[in-house]
Design a protein around this motif. Structure first.
Motif, short mmCIF file in Angstrom:
data_model
loop_
_atom_site.label_atom_id
_atom_site.label_comp_id
_atom_site.label_asym_id
_atom_site.label_seq_id
_atom_site.Cartn_x
_atom_site.Cartn_y
_atom_site.Cartn_z
N GLU A 130 -25.76 9.17 13.50
CA GLU A 130 -25.84 7.94 14.28
C GLU A 130 -26.99 8.08 15.27
O GLU A 130 -27.16 9.14 15.88
CB GLU A 130 -24.53 7.69 15.02
CG GLU A 130 -23.33 7.54 14.11
CD GLU A 130 -22.05 7.29 14.87
OE1 GLU A 130 -22.11 6.82 16.04
OE2 GLU A 130 -20.96 7.57 14.32
N ALA A 131 -27.79 7.02 15.43
CA ALA A 131 -28.99 7.16 16.25
C ALA A 131 -29.37 5.85 16.92
O ALA A 131 -28.96 4.77 16.49
CB ALA A 131 -30.15 7.66 15.40
N ARG A 132 -30.16 5.99 17.97
CA ARG A 132 -30.70 4.83 18.69
C ARG A 132 -32.22 4.98 18.76
O ARG A 132 -32.75 6.07 19.01
CB ARG A 132 -30.11 4.75 20.09
CG ARG A 132 -30.61 3.56 20.93
CD ARG A 132 -29.86 3.45 22.24
NE ARG A 132 -28.44 3.17 21.99
CZ ARG A 132 -27.44 3.92 22.48
NH1 ARG A 132 -27.71 4.97 23.23
NH2 ARG A 132 -26.19 3.60 22.21
N ILE A 133 -32.95 3.89 18.54
CA ILE A 133 -34.40 3.91 18.59
C ILE A 133 -34.85 3.95 20.05
O ILE A 133 -34.46 3.11 20.85
CB ILE A 133 -35.00 2.68 17.89
CG1 ILE A 133 -34.58 2.65 16.41
CG2 ILE A 133 -36.53 2.69 18.01
CD1 ILE A 133 -34.98 3.88 15.62
N GLU A 134 -35.69 4.93 20.39
CA GLU A 134 -36.17 5.09 21.76
C GLU A 134 -37.63 4.68 21.92
O GLU A 134 -38.08 4.39 23.03
CB GLU A 134 -36.00 6.55 22.22
CG GLU A 134 -34.56 7.04 22.22
CD GLU A 134 -33.71 6.38 23.30
OE1 GLU A 134 -34.21 5.49 24.02
OE2 GLU A 134 -32.53 6.76 23.44
N ALA A 135 -38.39 4.67 20.83
CA ALA A 135 -39.80 4.29 20.91
C ALA A 135 -40.30 3.86 19.54
O ALA A 135 -39.78 4.31 18.51
CB ALA A 135 -40.64 5.46 21.43
N VAL A 136 -41.28 2.97 19.54
CA VAL A 136 -41.90 2.49 18.31
C VAL A 136 -43.41 2.58 18.47
O VAL A 136 -43.96 2.21 19.51
CB VAL A 136 -41.51 1.02 18.01
CG1 VAL A 136 -42.15 0.56 16.70
CG2 VAL A 136 -40.00 0.86 17.96
N HIS A 137 -44.09 3.12 17.47
CA HIS A 137 -45.54 3.29 17.52
C HIS A 137 -46.17 2.73 16.25
O HIS A 137 -45.58 2.81 15.16
CB HIS A 137 -45.92 4.76 17.66
CG HIS A 137 -45.28 5.45 18.82
ND1 HIS A 137 -45.78 5.36 20.10
CD2 HIS A 137 -44.18 6.22 18.90
CE1 HIS A 137 -45.01 6.05 20.92
NE2 HIS A 137 -44.03 6.59 20.21
N SER A 138 -47.35 2.19 16.37
CA SER A 138 -48.09 1.70 15.21
C SER A 138 -49.00 2.80 14.68
O SER A 138 -49.66 3.50 15.45
CB SER A 138 -48.93 0.48 15.61
OG SER A 138 -49.70 0.03 14.50
N ILE A 139 -49.02 2.95 13.38
CA ILE A 139 -49.90 3.91 12.72
C ILE A 139 -51.25 3.25 12.44
O ILE A 139 -51.32 2.07 12.12
CB ILE A 139 -49.27 4.43 11.42
CG1 ILE A 139 -48.02 5.24 11.73
CG2 ILE A 139 -50.25 5.27 10.61
CD1 ILE A 139 -48.27 6.50 12.51
N ALA A 140 -52.32 4.02 12.53
CA ALA A 140 -53.68 3.53 12.24
C ALA A 140 -54.04 2.35 13.13
O ALA A 140 -54.68 1.39 12.68
CB ALA A 140 -53.81 3.16 10.76
N ALA A 141 -53.67 2.44 14.40
CA ALA A 141 -53.95 1.34 15.33
C ALA A 141 -55.44 1.11 15.53
O ALA A 141 -55.85 0.02 15.93
CB ALA A 141 -53.28 1.64 16.68
#
Length: 231
Positions: A130-141
């Motif tokens: 079970e998990a919670r998303i803490e951060a989101v990043h874009s690849i090849a920005a």
């Protein structure tokens, strides 16, 4: 002889995961993926930004990372070329994907309630995180043609559920790697693990030395809001 090469993909072998997430209508989605790795009690997941799972996580940042064993390959493959998105995104339709809403039923898996998040776990998976998303990043920005198309999600683990059959004898907090046989994806083909090649010098370091503060933080996670889940 070593030579230069340009493979279309560089999937040299990673474990398969089945991600449970929450659709906009409150139903449960279940999607196979293999772009995942772990650092302590954090997982890093790579997903197409246009995928149903990515959109679900951006809207409701909770999930379960279910890890199937090698003998579950047939069930996992039933989810290949399926998407909960309706209509099917053009790039997926071009590759032969079709819409399937009841993903758990399609795979022959049983959804069970999670303790700290809303999306359900897959009962038959030997490992359920079970998990919670803490951060989101874009690849090849930095690349205008690729920016925003692939996202990485940093997931903090809140609960670990493990089949007793793969635990180290006498220790409920250690996985026995001689018993755990994860399903591996390598260049679009399924594999399992073989026997241990040789002992690793790293094994002289006690596993407890790697314990993350996230383990203690996870104990504070409360029960999930009990929303109605239609798997």
């Amino acid at each position: 002889m070593i030579r230069s090469s340009e493979p279309a993909i560089l999937y040299f072998g990673t474990p398969v995961a089945l991600l449970s997430s929450l659709n906009a209508d409150g139903s449960a989605n279940l999607a196979p993926m293999s772009s995942v790795f772990w650092l302590g009690w954090r997982a890093v997941l790579g997903l197409s930004a246009a995928s149903q799972t990515a959109q679900n996580l951006l809207r409701h940042p909770e999930l379960v990372i279910n890890l199937p064993s090698a003998d579950m390959a047939d069930r996992v493959d039933r989810l290949a070329l399926t998407t909960a998105a309706n209509p099917v995104p053009p790039y997926k339709a071009q590759r032969g994907y079709g819409h399937v809403h009841a993903k758990f039923a399609r795979a022959g898996l049983t959804p069970v309630a999670s303790e700290t998040v809303v999306p359900p776990r897959a009962l038959e998976a030997p490992v359920q995180l079970e998990a919670r998303i803490e951060a989101v990043h874009s690849i090849a920005a930095e690349d205008a043609a690729l920016a925003g198309r692939i996202l990485t999600f940093e997931a903090r683990i809140l609960r670990v559920h493990v089949d007793e059959a793969i635990l180290l004898a006498g220790d409920p907090n250690r996985i026995d790697p001689d018993k755990w046989r994860p399903l591996i994806m390598s260049f679009q083909k399924f594999y399992g693990l073989g026997e241990q090649v040789r002992p690793s010098t790293l094994a002289t370091i006690a596993e407890a030395e790697y314990r993350s503060p996230d383990v203690d933080k996870a104990r504070l996670a409360g029960p999930a809001d009990r929303l109605r889940i239609a798997a």
